[in-house]
Design an enzyme around this catalytic site. Structure first.
Site: not given
Ligand code: DLZ
Length: 161
Positions: A65, A89, A91, A94-95, A97, A122, A136
């Site tokens: 994303s 998307c 989700v 635990d952190t 992030h 968006y 969704r």
């Molecule tokens: C790293 C990461 C994590 C933990 N979770 C998601 C997520 O739930 N959905 C998503 O689209 N991308 C996730 N990413 C990846 C980050 O968007 C991105 O691709 C990386 O941090 C590299 O820039």
């Protein structure tokens, strides 16, 4: 906000202008592809339903994303499209992030809307659970991709009328 009363695929078809002749870019994040691909499929189907030609829908993929920002920027500047739909998307894990990705991506896409002439829609789902994402993306709350496609058509029409 999506509630039990708001189904993402429910809309008044009469209120949607014809998408004939309009060009759309769809940027799809591959993270959580089970959900994002379903959204992309629903968006494409809805655009076509309202008259968009298959060859006028350009689909490109990015890893996650966060990369939707660059992907959408590229589409705006070089994609030769009238609107861009950014689909991702996130989700919660635990952190923290989750919060950074949601906030960064949202801000990046918002800035594209402020600075450019091409509307960026968006289509970022920000969910606490997989079940919320499922609901969704073709589940009990419809499909966010459908909502994004209808919004994209309306925003292109907004520019011209
Ligand atoms: C790293 C990461 C994590 C933990 N979770 C998601 C997520 O739930 N959905 C998503 O689209 N991308 C996730 N990413 C990846 C980050 O968007 C991105 O691709 C990386 O941090 C590299 O820039």
């Amino acid at each position: 906000m999506a509630t039990a009363y708001h189904h993402l695929s429910d809309y008044d078809a009469q209120s949607v202008p014809s998408a004939s002749g309009m060009r759309f870019g769809i940027v799809v994040a591959d993270w959580n592809d089970r959900f994002t691909y379903s959204m992309a499929d629903a968006a494409i189907e809805t655009l076509k339903l309202h008259g968009a030609a298959k060859e006028n829908i350009v689909v490109k993929h990015v890893p996650g994303s966060f990369e939707l920002i660059f992907g959408a920027k590229w589409m705006v500047e070089k994609g030769n499209v009238d609107a861009v739909i950014a689909i991702g998307c996130v989700v919660r894990g635990d952190t923290p992030h989750f919060d950074y990705i949601c906030q960064g991506t949202t801000q990046g896409l918002a800035e594209l809307n402020l600075r450019g002439d091409v509307p960026v829609i968006y289509g970022l789902l920000t969910c606490n659970t997989m079940e919320q994402a499922e609901a969704r993306t073709g589940g009990i709350l419809g499909n966010k991709g459908t909502e994004c496609a209808v919004t994209a058509i309306k925003m292109v029409d907004y520019k011209h009328n």
